[in-house]
Design an enzyme around this catalytic site. Structure first.
Site, PDB file in Angstrom:
ATOM      1  N   ALA A 147      11.109  30.139  50.458  1.00 41.91           N
ATOM      2  CA  ALA A 147      11.269  31.696  49.563  1.00 41.91           C
ATOM      3  C   ALA A 147      11.654  30.662  48.452  1.00 41.91           C
ATOM      4  CB  ALA A 147      12.679  32.143  50.165  1.00 41.91           C
ATOM      5  N   LYS A 192      26.871  22.969  46.019  1.00 41.13           N
ATOM      6  CA  LYS A 192      28.883  22.516  45.876  1.00 41.13           C
ATOM      7  C   LYS A 192      29.550  22.894  45.096  1.00 41.13           C
ATOM      8  CE  LYS A 192      26.655  19.367  42.324  1.00 41.13           C
ATOM      9  NZ  LYS A 192      25.377  19.656  42.604  1.00 41.13           N
ATOM     10  N   LYS A 236      32.938  19.311  43.727  1.00 40.29           N
ATOM     11  CA  LYS A 236      33.233  18.035  44.493  1.00 40.29           C
ATOM     12  C   LYS A 236      34.030  17.500  45.531  1.00 40.29           C
ATOM     13  CE  LYS A 236      27.918  15.983  43.375  1.00 40.29           C
ATOM     14  NZ  LYS A 236      27.771  14.817  42.894  1.00 40.29           N
TER      15      LYS A 236
END
Length: 420
Positions: free
Chosen positions: A34, A94, A194
């Site tokens: 998709a 993230k 992160k």
């Protein structure tokens, strides 16, 4: 999502399908792709269904959804919707994990769904796997490293090639290391996402992202690179998460890294994470932290963990922050050494005035350099490194120094990194 990482992921799975099936002990196939602009994508194969309706995959019979869209809008709806329908998820997102991970992990555990996110931090470097498997039964005391390749490349170019910040950024954009709008990278937000994920895993806390200190590299100038080098340092963009009893420091910022420290050697777009534990000591993971192939490799690695989850019903390691009270320390109360750079009129007594003001705030000087005035200028650059003091105290001293008659302009401050 079927962009750079999505296409790399599909190519990886198709190229290594037999190996993946052998390692998983299960037949694995991609059933549907998709992408909102799928009509513009050239990749086609008869065995895979294509759709531009992202959320339609929630009604398909797939078992595992791989989210490579990015951002926090439709990606969040997709992942939450998938888990609610008891589909497992692997993501490289993230921002999603840093900002909404607590909610999604709670939901995945409720529905006994696997959630893999190795690719969300440092690309193909297996830092999350190391923390959730190899180091799971250890007490981690600190994590630090260089986890944004764009910022590292820019600072490296300013150091090795003597480029201006603007020229280094332009070069990074031409090479594809920086986006057209680079603010997320150079502003420190990418690294903050992160390190908040790593801190969550290592210290079993809720995501600290919304309350941590975030600083980018926009204020770094070529003269700072040169003066730092004279003093034995390189300037790097450093992410740090540190545990001290029940207090946690979590921050990202530029820092002077001693040239004897291995992190000063991490150049270009490379990433490195240094982990310190109370039993194993110090370990460092190094490698490519970004790029389609590296990120896709990390996504594929989670497929094995997903199959282990199916076989053993092992929960994905979510660390919901229930192991005990831990407090995120306010940046104002964190102690650091500091690099200070200021411009002063070339008159007698100016250094004495500066050192006297610092002494009033219980701040001593560990190193100082006073350069010749710039050509046709009367101002002299004064550079010094202080002892370790609280951020609020150095700010108070700087505020007073900036009011002195012979100090021109602002005092520029950069932290000095110490991972002892």
């Amino acid at each position: 999502g079927f962009g750079t990482v999505g296409q790399s992921f599909v190519n990886h799975v198709l190229a290594y399908k037999d190996k993946i099936i052998k390692n998983c002990g299960r037949d694995i196939c991609i059933s549907i792709i998709a992408d909102r602009s799928i009509d513009k994508k050239k990749f086609k194969t008869e065995s895979i269904e294509f759709t531009s309706d992202i959320l339609s995959v929630l009604d398909s019979d797939c078992d595992l959804v791989v989210e490579l869209i990015g951002g926090n809008d439709i990606a969040y709806d997709l992942v939450r919707g998938a888990i609610s329908k008891k589909k497992s998820v692997i993501t490289a997102n993230k921002a999603l994990i840093a900002e909404n991970g607590d909610d999604l992990f709670e939901l995945s555990n409720k529905h006994n769904c696997y959630m893999g996110y190795e690719a969300s931090v440092a690309g193909a470097i297996p830092v999350i796997n190391s923390l959730t498997h190899n180091m799971l039964n250890e007490n981690i005391t600190s994590l630090s490293g260089i986890i944004n390749g764009t910022s590292n490349y820019i600072l490296d170019q300013m150091s090795s090639e003597k480029k201006s910040f603007k020229d280094a950024l332009n070069n990074a954009q031409e090479l594809g290391y920086a986006e057209a709008d680079p603010s997320f990278d150079i502003g420190g937000f990418d690294a903050a996402h992160k390190v908040s994920i790593l801190a969550k895993i290592a210290f079993d806390i809720k995501s600290p992202y919304k309350n941590m200190h975030i600083e980018g590299i926009e204020s770094i100038e070529g003269m700072d690179i040169d003066y730092a080098s004279e003093l034995g340092y390189k300037i790097k963009h450093i992410a740090t998460a540190r545990l001290n009893d029940s207090q946690i420091e979590c921050k990202v910022h530029p820092a002077l890294v001693n040239k004897k420290n291995i992190l000063s050697k991490i150049d270009g777009v490379m990433n490195a994470v240094k982990i310190i534990g109370d039993k194993f000591g110090t370990s460092m993971l190094y490698g490519h932290g970004a790029g389609g192939a590296a990120t896709a490799s990390a996504v594929v690695s989670n497929i094995i963990d997903y199959c282990i989850h199916l076989d053993r019903k092992v929960k994905s390691h979510s660390n919901s922050g229930v192991s005990g009270p831990k407090v995120l320390v306010d940046i104002q109360n964190i102690s650091n050494q500091y690099y200070l750079r200021m411009f002063a009129n070339d008159v007698p007594g100016v250094m004495a005035d500066i050192t006297s003001t610092l002494a009033e705030h219980q701040i001593s000087i560990e190193a100082v350099t006073q350069h010749e005035p710039f050509e046709n200028e009367k101002l002299i650059p004064v550079v010094m490194i202080t002892n370790s003091v609280m951020y609020k105290d150095i700010l108070s001293a700087i505020k007073k120094i900036e009011t002195m008659d012979n100090i021109i302009g602002d005092v520029h401050l950069i932290r000095v990194f110490n991972d002892d």
